[in-house]
Design a protein around this motif. Structure first.
Motif: not given
Ligand SMILES: Nc1ncnc2c1ncn2[C@@H]1O[C@H](COP(=O)(O)OP(=O)(O)O)[C@@H](O)[C@H]1O
Ligand SMILES: [Mg+2]
Length: 423
Positions: A226, A230, A233, A236-238, A240-241, A245
């Motif tokens: 996480d 973060s 990005s 902007t991203q909390t 790595d869905k 990535s």
């Protein structure tokens, strides 16, 4: 206070090291008798995660930083108490569950510090915030909270408490995945990873039944991934869905080998860890080194993700009792949704064990609790154990000198105070 203890509705609430939100699991707990006495059985009524807002998350990460003032912590305790209470009301509303049907709440709260002596590995103290008196006031429910401190006072780590639920529900059958006396590993991948190793109850002999359960933290779960995503990005991203990535990056074995030199990984259980060790400054050191040796941002996400996988497999090789009989890994927590973690865990386990050790998600082993619900359901169970004056810890896992009834009870003042608003 508890008129019908044979059947109780208990809400478990949990927010872990990831700081993603408050998990609320409402459970009906009934007691059934078997040869060993009275065993609780759990039926899930409702579950949801109430995410933290950006502001709440910023406040929380300030409290994690170790730089918060006593005033910040004091205010945070009340602020998070209100958030926990409101999260329960929200889940009740969304699921059509009448809050007045809830006999009891078990609230883990939010850990903001878990202190491990770096020389001895002993847990010296822990702090979970989310004031139970505020939860009781907001919801009108009786609350049991502060579960970890009793175990730590008795010389344990206060964690992983999931061993209590695992011990109750998930002992494998005598033949598991074709292996006679096969060992089941229950791997939770939250902010931190933790494992419980379980043997079949039928194969426990007189000696092993004294130490039936081994559980400990394996290292970082999602916390560093996480942080890394973060950073990559620009906030902007909390997370790595689905591991997207990481899947496009290349793992740096040089960096990974250096990360694995951290003494935590070779330390004997009982052991626990948290953000205090796997902190932004720990991650920054490897981020800087990675950039220096030519890693891209996605290479770094992949490398931090492989640290989670490698530390898990390393822990199994080194500490799993009867490791040659390891027959199944059952995953839970947010990391179970990360395809990169899951596929690499499967691949690496097969390689290192020299045979296929199936990796499954919790709901696949069919006991009615899914991978996201498990930890919050645990705190419902621990609250239930508290009011029955039954131990909540498994000393062979936490390292405590003995069994302890865990938690502290905050009674709600009748009539229910649902309309009370704490500012
Ligand atoms: N679809 C997903 N893909 C990848 N990671 C995920 C996904 N869903 C959740 N996660 C990860 O799981 C974490 C939350 O896991 P959780 O079990 O709630 O941990 P904790 O108990 O520490 O709060 C998130 O911070 C995120 O990193
Ligand atoms: Mg969470």
């Amino acid at each position: 206070m508890f008129p019908n203890v044979a059947r109780m509705r208990v809400a478990g609430m949990m927010s872990g090291t990831s700081g993603d939100g408050i998990d609320v699991c409402i459970v009906d707990i009934t007691t059934r008798s078997d040869t060993e006495g009275q065993k609780p059985s759990l039926d899930i009524v409702a579950f949801d995660t109430v995410p933290y807002t950006k502001e709440d998350r910023e406040c929380l990460f300030h409290l994690f930083s170790g730089k918060a003032s006593v005033r910040d912590i004091c205010q945070g305790n009340f602020r998070f108490g209100r958030l926990f209470g409101e999260a329960l009301l929200r889940v009740c509303d969304n699921s059509g569950t009448d809050v007045s049907s809830i006999d009891l709440v078990g609230s883990h709260g939010q850990t903001i510090w878990h202190d491990i002596d770096s020389t001895t590995g002993v847990c010296t103290s822990t702090l979970q915030i989310g004031e139970s008196a505020v939860i009781a006031e907001v919801t009108g429910c009786n609350v049991v909270s502060d579960f970890r401190v009793g175990d730590i006072a008795a010389g344990g780590h206060g964690a992983p408490l999931t061993s209590t639920l695992d011990h109750l529900l998930y002992h494998p059958p005598s033949r598991l995945s074709g292996v006679e006396g096969g060992v089941r590993a229950l791997q939770n991948i939250g902010g931190i990873g933790n494992v419980t190793f379980l043997l079949s109850e039928e194969t426990l002999d007189d000696n092993s039944s004294k130490e039936p359960v081994l559980a400990f933290d394996t290292g970082p779960g999602n916390v560093l991934i996480d942080w890394c995503i973060s950073k990559a990005s620009n906030g902007t991203q909390t997370y790595d869905k689905d591991g997207t990535s990481a899947s496009t990056g290349t793992v740096s074995t040089e960096l990974l080998d250096e990360m694995m030199l951290d003494p935590f990984f070779s330390r004997e259980p009982p052991k626990t860890t948290g953000r205090e060790l796997f902190s932004p400054s720990w991650a920054q050191r490897f981020w800087d080194k990675g950039l220096k040796i030519g890693c891209s941002h996605n290479d770094l996400v992949a490398t931090f993700s492989m640290l989670t996988v490698t530390s898990i497999v390393h822990a199994y090789e080194k500490f799993c009792p009867r490791a040659h009989l390891l027959a199944e890994v059952v995953t839970s927590g947010g990391g179970a949704h990360n395809d990169f973690l899951m596929s690499n865990l499967q691949r690496m386990l097969n390689e290192r064990m020299g045979r296929v050790v199936p990796v499954r998600v919790l709901q696949d082993i069919c006991v009615g609790i899914n991978a996201d619900e498990k930890e919050a359901a645990l705190f419902a169970l621990l609250a239930w154990l508290h009011i029955h004056r039954r131990p909540g810890n498994v000393p062979s896992s936490t390292g405590a000198i003995g069994s302890r009834v865990l938690g502290k009870l905050t009674p709600a003042f009748p009539p229910r105070a649902r309309t009370t608003v704490i500012q």
